[in-house]
Design a protein around this motif. Structure first.
Motif, PDB file in Angstrom:
ATOM      1  N   ALA A 253      69.961  -6.619 -25.285  1.00  0.00           N
ATOM      2  CA  ALA A 253      69.901  -5.156 -25.403  1.00  0.00           C
ATOM      3  C   ALA A 253      70.395  -4.475 -24.130  1.00  0.00           C
ATOM      4  CB  ALA A 253      68.480  -4.712 -25.722  1.00  0.00           C
ATOM      5  N   ASN A 254      69.978  -4.979 -22.983  1.00  0.00           N
ATOM      6  CA  ASN A 254      70.409  -4.373 -21.723  1.00  0.00           C
ATOM      7  C   ASN A 254      71.887  -4.630 -21.454  1.00  0.00           C
ATOM      8  OD1 ASN A 254      67.934  -3.233 -21.177  1.00  0.00           O
ATOM      9  ND2 ASN A 254      67.248  -4.893 -19.880  1.00  0.00           N
ATOM     10  N   ALA A 255      72.353  -5.838 -21.735  1.00  0.00           N
ATOM     11  CA  ALA A 255      73.776  -6.145 -21.524  1.00  0.00           C
ATOM     12  C   ALA A 255      74.654  -5.297 -22.435  1.00  0.00           C
ATOM     13  CB  ALA A 255      74.037  -7.627 -21.760  1.00  0.00           C
ATOM     14  N   SER A 256      74.188  -5.042 -23.650  1.00  0.00           N
ATOM     15  CA  SER A 256      75.010  -4.291 -24.608  1.00  0.00           C
ATOM     16  C   SER A 256      75.176  -2.823 -24.221  1.00  0.00           C
ATOM     17  CB  SER A 256      74.431  -4.409 -26.015  1.00  0.00           C
ATOM     18  OG  SER A 256      73.205  -3.714 -26.100  1.00  0.00           O
ATOM     19  N   LYS A 257      74.420  -2.360 -23.237  1.00  0.00           N
ATOM     20  CA  LYS A 257      74.599  -0.980 -22.754  1.00  0.00           C
ATOM     21  C   LYS A 257      75.922  -0.816 -22.021  1.00  0.00           C
ATOM     22  CE  LYS A 257      69.668  -0.078 -22.278  1.00  0.00           C
ATOM     23  NZ  LYS A 257      68.558   0.137 -21.331  1.00  0.00           N
ATOM     24  N   THR A 258      76.422  -1.906 -21.429  1.00  0.00           N
ATOM     25  CA  THR A 258      77.672  -1.811 -20.663  1.00  0.00           C
ATOM     26  C   THR A 258      78.743  -2.801 -21.118  1.00  0.00           C
ATOM     27  OG1 THR A 258      76.786  -3.310 -18.986  1.00  0.00           O
ATOM     28  CG2 THR A 258      76.520  -0.951 -18.596  1.00  0.00           C
ATOM     29  N   VAL A 259      78.391  -3.725 -21.999  1.00  0.00           N
ATOM     30  CA  VAL A 259      79.331  -4.757 -22.461  1.00  0.00           C
ATOM     31  C   VAL A 259      79.482  -4.652 -23.969  1.00  0.00           C
ATOM     32  CG1 VAL A 259      79.710  -7.240 -22.647  1.00  0.00           C
ATOM     33  CG2 VAL A 259      78.700  -6.310 -20.572  1.00  0.00           C
TER      34      VAL A 259
ATOM     35  N   PHE B  85      81.058 -12.689 -24.336  1.00  0.00           N
ATOM     36  CA  PHE B  85      81.593 -11.573 -25.105  1.00  0.00           C
ATOM     37  C   PHE B  85      83.110 -11.664 -25.142  1.00  0.00           C
ATOM     38  CE2 PHE B  85      81.061 -10.267 -20.731  1.00  0.00           C
ATOM     39  CZ  PHE B  85      82.203  -9.556 -20.424  1.00  0.00           C
ATOM     40  N   ALA B  86      83.665 -11.114 -26.199  1.00  0.00           N
ATOM     41  CA  ALA B  86      85.117 -11.132 -26.386  1.00  0.00           C
ATOM     42  C   ALA B  86      85.759 -10.006 -25.590  1.00  0.00           C
ATOM     43  CB  ALA B  86      85.456 -10.983 -27.860  1.00  0.00           C
ATOM     44  N   LEU B  87      86.867 -10.322 -24.968  1.00  0.00           N
ATOM     45  CA  LEU B  87      87.637  -9.308 -24.244  1.00  0.00           C
ATOM     46  C   LEU B  87      88.552  -8.576 -25.208  1.00  0.00           C
ATOM     47  CD1 LEU B  87      88.603 -11.344 -21.074  1.00  0.00           C
ATOM     48  CD2 LEU B  87      86.772  -9.670 -21.296  1.00  0.00           C
ATOM     49  N   ASP B  88      88.774  -7.298 -24.942  1.00  0.00           N
ATOM     50  CA  ASP B  88      89.670  -6.489 -25.783  1.00  0.00           C
ATOM     51  C   ASP B  88      91.117  -6.888 -25.584  1.00  0.00           C
ATOM     52  OD1 ASP B  88      87.572  -5.061 -26.810  1.00  0.00           O
ATOM     53  OD2 ASP B  88      87.732  -3.466 -25.321  1.00  0.00           O
TER      54      ASP B  88
ATOM     55  N   MET C 299      94.468 -15.851 -30.567  1.00  0.00           N
ATOM     56  CA  MET C 299      93.336 -16.486 -29.947  1.00  0.00           C
ATOM     57  C   MET C 299      92.594 -15.442 -29.106  1.00  0.00           C
ATOM     58  SD  MET C 299      93.227 -19.832 -27.512  1.00  0.00           S
ATOM     59  CE  MET C 299      93.557 -19.201 -25.899  1.00  0.00           C
ATOM     60  N   SER C 300      91.282 -15.356 -29.270  1.00  0.00           N
ATOM     61  CA  SER C 300      90.518 -14.390 -28.485  1.00  0.00           C
ATOM     62  C   SER C 300      90.041 -15.031 -27.182  1.00  0.00           C
ATOM     63  CB  SER C 300      89.329 -13.865 -29.287  1.00  0.00           C
ATOM     64  OG  SER C 300      88.449 -14.907 -29.578  1.00  0.00           O
ATOM     65  N   MET C 301      89.915 -14.195 -26.179  1.00  0.00           N
ATOM     66  CA  MET C 301      89.479 -14.630 -24.864  1.00  0.00           C
ATOM     67  C   MET C 301      88.031 -14.192 -24.686  1.00  0.00           C
ATOM     68  SD  MET C 301      90.699 -16.037 -22.082  1.00  0.00           S
ATOM     69  CE  MET C 301      92.260 -15.612 -21.410  1.00  0.00           C
ATOM     70  N   LEU C 302      87.160 -15.110 -24.221  1.00  0.00           N
ATOM     71  CA  LEU C 302      85.759 -14.795 -23.988  1.00  0.00           C
ATOM     72  C   LEU C 302      85.461 -14.792 -22.502  1.00  0.00           C
ATOM     73  CD1 LEU C 302      84.016 -17.001 -26.698  1.00  0.00           C
ATOM     74  CD2 LEU C 302      84.502 -14.569 -26.811  1.00  0.00           C
ATOM     75  N   LYS C 303      84.495 -13.972 -22.119  1.00  0.00           N
ATOM     76  CA  LYS C 303      84.014 -13.931 -20.748  1.00  0.00           C
ATOM     77  C   LYS C 303      82.514 -14.180 -20.794  1.00  0.00           C
ATOM     78  CE  LYS C 303      83.957 -11.342 -16.539  1.00  0.00           C
ATOM     79  NZ  LYS C 303      84.894 -10.692 -15.653  1.00  0.00           N
ATOM     80  N   VAL C 304      81.978 -14.791 -19.737  1.00  0.00           N
ATOM     81  CA  VAL C 304      80.547 -15.098 -19.678  1.00  0.00           C
ATOM     82  C   VAL C 304      79.949 -14.433 -18.446  1.00  0.00           C
ATOM     83  CG1 VAL C 304      78.836 -16.940 -19.484  1.00  0.00           C
ATOM     84  CG2 VAL C 304      80.904 -17.317 -20.821  1.00  0.00           C
ATOM     85  N   ILE C 305      78.802 -13.773 -18.656  1.00  0.00           N
ATOM     86  CA  ILE C 305      78.043 -13.205 -17.545  1.00  0.00           C
ATOM     87  C   ILE C 305      76.657 -13.840 -17.543  1.00  0.00           C
ATOM     88  CG2 ILE C 305      79.277 -11.016 -17.428  1.00  0.00           C
ATOM     89  CD1 ILE C 305      76.970  -9.747 -19.022  1.00  0.00           C
ATOM     90  N   GLU C 306      76.046 -13.902 -16.394  1.00  0.00           N
ATOM     91  CA  GLU C 306      74.699 -14.451 -16.283  1.00  0.00           C
ATOM     92  C   GLU C 306      73.745 -13.302 -15.990  1.00  0.00           C
ATOM     93  OE1 GLU C 306      72.446 -18.084 -13.934  1.00  0.00           O
ATOM     94  OE2 GLU C 306      74.619 -17.993 -14.027  1.00  0.00           O
TER      95      GLU C 306
ATOM     96  N   ASN D  88      81.252  -6.251 -27.677  1.00  0.00           N
ATOM     97  CA  ASN D  88      81.685  -7.483 -28.346  1.00  0.00           C
ATOM     98  C   ASN D  88      80.897  -8.728 -27.931  1.00  0.00           C
ATOM     99  OD1 ASN D  88      83.751  -5.985 -29.630  1.00  0.00           O
ATOM    100  ND2 ASN D  88      85.072  -6.275 -27.862  1.00  0.00           N
ATOM    101  N   ILE D  89      79.579  -8.596 -27.751  1.00  0.00           N
ATOM    102  CA  ILE D  89      78.752  -9.751 -27.405  1.00  0.00           C
ATOM    103  C   ILE D  89      78.761 -10.724 -28.576  1.00  0.00           C
ATOM    104  CG2 ILE D  89      76.402 -10.543 -26.927  1.00  0.00           C
ATOM    105  CD1 ILE D  89      75.991  -7.953 -25.339  1.00  0.00           C
ATOM    106  N   LYS D  90      79.017 -11.989 -28.277  1.00  0.00           N
ATOM    107  CA  LYS D  90      79.128 -13.023 -29.310  1.00  0.00           C
ATOM    108  C   LYS D  90      77.978 -14.004 -29.303  1.00  0.00           C
ATOM    109  CE  LYS D  90      82.983 -11.440 -30.806  1.00  0.00           C
ATOM    110  NZ  LYS D  90      82.975 -10.674 -32.012  1.00  0.00           N
ATOM    111  N   SER D  91      77.423 -14.322 -28.116  1.00  0.00           N
ATOM    112  CA  SER D  91      76.342 -15.321 -28.081  1.00  0.00           C
ATOM    113  C   SER D  91      75.541 -15.206 -26.795  1.00  0.00           C
ATOM    114  CB  SER D  91      76.914 -16.735 -28.209  1.00  0.00           C
ATOM    115  OG  SER D  91      77.671 -17.060 -27.065  1.00  0.00           O
ATOM    116  N   ILE D  92      74.357 -15.822 -26.835  1.00  0.00           N
ATOM    117  CA  ILE D  92      73.505 -15.924 -25.659  1.00  0.00           C
ATOM    118  C   ILE D  92      73.058 -17.373 -25.537  1.00  0.00           C
ATOM    119  CG2 ILE D  92      71.485 -15.176 -26.978  1.00  0.00           C
ATOM    120  CD1 ILE D  92      70.357 -14.002 -24.360  1.00  0.00           C
ATOM    121  N   TYR D  93      73.110 -17.898 -24.330  1.00  0.00           N
ATOM    122  CA  TYR D  93      72.662 -19.255 -24.031  1.00  0.00           C
ATOM    123  C   TYR D  93      71.548 -19.134 -23.008  1.00  0.00           C
ATOM    124  CZ  TYR D  93      72.607 -23.769 -21.657  1.00  0.00           C
ATOM    125  OH  TYR D  93      72.209 -24.940 -21.068  1.00  0.00           O
ATOM    126  N   ILE D  94      70.365 -19.623 -23.350  1.00  0.00           N
ATOM    127  CA  ILE D  94      69.237 -19.563 -22.430  1.00  0.00           C
ATOM    128  C   ILE D  94      69.338 -20.759 -21.484  1.00  0.00           C
ATOM    129  CG2 ILE D  94      66.731 -19.494 -22.179  1.00  0.00           C
ATOM    130  CD1 ILE D  94      67.997 -17.055 -23.643  1.00  0.00           C
TER     131      ILE D  94
END
Length: 66
Positions: free
Chosen positions: A26-32, A63-66, A1-8, A34-40
């Motif tokens: 694009a900006n989040a992917s510079k430091t994060v 995003f999924a945690l390693d 089972m993968s673990m996900l984390k959410v940032i705002e 395994n991004i899986k989804s975005i919720y507006i």
């Protein structure tokens, strides 16, 4: 089972709400990884005279945690 984390995140664009969402990812992917989804969560815009000049989104990115 993968673990996900959410940032705002907040992002803006001169073009559209859709482009602001792209900017957020694009900006989040510079430091994060395994991004899986975005919720507006919220959308708003800045108006100058009778024209929208900035489109802004408040988004949750998961995003999924390693």
């Amino acid at each position: 089972m993968s673990m996900l984390k959410v940032i705002e995140v907040l992002a803006e664009s001169d073009q559209s709400f859709e482009d602001a969402a792209r900017v957020a990812v694009a900006n989040a992917s510079k430091t994060v990884r395994n991004i899986k989804s975005i919720y507006i969560k919220e959308m708003n815009a800045t108006v100058d005279g009778d024209k929208i000049v900035k489109y802004r989104v408040n988004a949750k990115i998961s995003f999924a945690l390693d």
